[in-house]
Design a protein around this motif. Structure first.
Motif, PDB file in Angstrom:
ATOM      1  N   CYS A  99      -7.874   4.148   2.891  1.00 49.49           N
ATOM      2  CA  CYS A  99      -6.721   3.959   3.784  1.00 49.49           C
ATOM      3  C   CYS A  99      -6.218   5.321   4.248  1.00 49.49           C
ATOM      4  O   CYS A  99      -5.971   6.212   3.443  1.00 49.49           O
ATOM      5  CB  CYS A  99      -5.594   3.219   3.064  1.00 49.49           C
ATOM      6  SG  CYS A  99      -4.077   3.144   4.036  1.00 49.49           S
ATOM      7  N   CYS A 157       0.107   3.100   3.643  1.00 49.21           N
ATOM      8  CA  CYS A 157       0.430   2.530   4.959  1.00 49.21           C
ATOM      9  C   CYS A 157       1.463   1.413   4.884  1.00 49.21           C
ATOM     10  O   CYS A 157       1.865   0.885   5.919  1.00 49.21           O
ATOM     11  CB  CYS A 157      -0.846   2.023   5.639  1.00 49.21           C
ATOM     12  SG  CYS A 157      -1.500   0.499   4.919  1.00 49.21           S
ATOM     13  N   CYS A 191       0.855  -1.186   0.000  1.00 50.70           N
ATOM     14  CA  CYS A 191       0.000   0.000   0.000  1.00 50.70           C
ATOM     15  C   CYS A 191       0.893   1.238   0.000  1.00 50.70           C
ATOM     16  O   CYS A 191       1.802   1.362   0.818  1.00 50.70           O
ATOM     17  CB  CYS A 191      -0.904  -0.008   1.225  1.00 50.70           C
ATOM     18  SG  CYS A 191      -1.869   1.499   1.416  1.00 50.70           S
ATOM     19  N   CYS A 218      -4.336  -0.309   0.000  1.00 45.74           N
ATOM     20  CA  CYS A 218      -4.949  -1.494   0.606  1.00 45.74           C
ATOM     21  C   CYS A 218      -6.468  -1.339   0.626  1.00 45.74           C
ATOM     22  O   CYS A 218      -7.194  -2.312   0.471  1.00 45.74           O
ATOM     23  CB  CYS A 218      -4.394  -1.728   2.001  1.00 45.74           C
ATOM     24  SG  CYS A 218      -4.687  -0.378   3.161  1.00 45.74           S
TER      25      CYS A 218
HETATM   26 ZN    ZN Z   1      -3.061   1.144   3.342  1.00 43.38          ZN
END
Ligand code: ZN
Ligand code: ZN
Length: 189
Positions: free
Chosen positions: A146, A87, A84, A142
Motif C-alpha cells: 500500500c 491509506c 489501513c 490493506c
Molecule cells: Zn492501504
C-alpha cells in the motif's frame, strides 16, 4: 488481603465466557476437549484494528484438572476489522491465538496475577483478551505494498496515478538538483 477480596468476586454463570468445570470433578488427570463459538466481548482492540463486538470467536479448548486447579489450553480464532495505517481504507482480517491459563481453586496457592476459579466456574474472557491484544498488528495495512496517501494533498496514491505530483515539490526538487550539480562542479575543479 488481596486474595480474599478476589475470592468474593463472583462470576455470572450466564455470561458466555464463563465456563463450568463441573464435569472435571476436581480429579487431577481428568480432561475434556470442547469446541465453542462465543460472541466477542466489547472494546477488544488497539487504535487501528480490533475484534468487532459480538463477532463469532471459535475456540478449540482442552480443560484439564490438575492438583492446583484447572488448566485451560487451546486456540481461539477471531475476525478482525480496522483501518489501513497508510491509506485509512477499511481492513478485514482474522487472528488466531494460543490460550493457556491455569485457574487456581484457591487464592492461597496463587499469586496476584494468577486466575482463580469461582467454585466450578472460570472466566476465559481476560485470557482471550490478553492473547488477542498481544497478537494484533500495530500498523495494519490493506496490502503489503500500500502506497498510502499523498503527504501534500491526502489523495490516495494508488488512485492518483504514477505522475501525481505538486508544483511546490517540483520547485524545491529543482533547486536542490541545482545545488547538487553546482557542488559536483566544485569538486571537479
Ligand atoms: Zn492501504
Ligand atoms: Zn498530492
Amino acid at each position: 488481603m488481596p486474595s480474599e477480596s478476589r475470592m468474593t468476586q463472583h462470576l455470572d454463570p450466564r455470561s458466555p465466557w464463563v465456563i463450568s468445570t463441573h464435569d472435571l470433578g476436581k480429579r487431577p488427570g481428568t480432561m475434556r476437549r470442547t469446541t465453542l463459538s462465543l460472541p466477542a466481548p466489547a472494546d477488544l482492540g488497539v487504535d487501528m484494528i480490533g475484534v468487532p463486538k459480538d463477532a463469532e470467536v471459535e475456540l478449540d479448548l482442552r480443560l484439564e484438572a490438575v492438583m492446583e486447579g484447572v488448566l485451560v489450553s487451546g486456540t481461539a480464532h477471531a475476525p478482525l476489522a480496522g483501518e489501513c495505517a497508510r491509506c485509512l481504507d477499511p481492513v478485514t482480517s482474522d487472528v488466531e491465538v494460543n490460550l493457556q491459563e491455569l485457574f487456581f481453586y484457591s487464592g492461597e496457592d496463587a499469586s496476584e496475577e494468577d486466575s482463580l476459579l469461582d467454585g466450578e466456574l472460570l472466566d476465559l474472557e481476560p485470557t482471550f483478551r490478553d492473547a488477542v491484544v498481544l497478537a494484533l498488528p500495530l500498523s495494519p495495512v490493506c496490502r503489503d505494498d500500500c502506497e498510502g496517501l499523498c503527504a501534500e494533498c491526502g489523495i490516495k496514491l494508488a488512485e492518483a496515478g504514477a505522475d501525481h505530483r505538486h508544483e511546490k515539490i517540483d520547485a524545491r526538487w529543482a533547486s536542490l538538483q541545482g545545488l547538487i550539480s553546482e557542488n559536483d562542479n566544485d569538486q571537479e575543479k
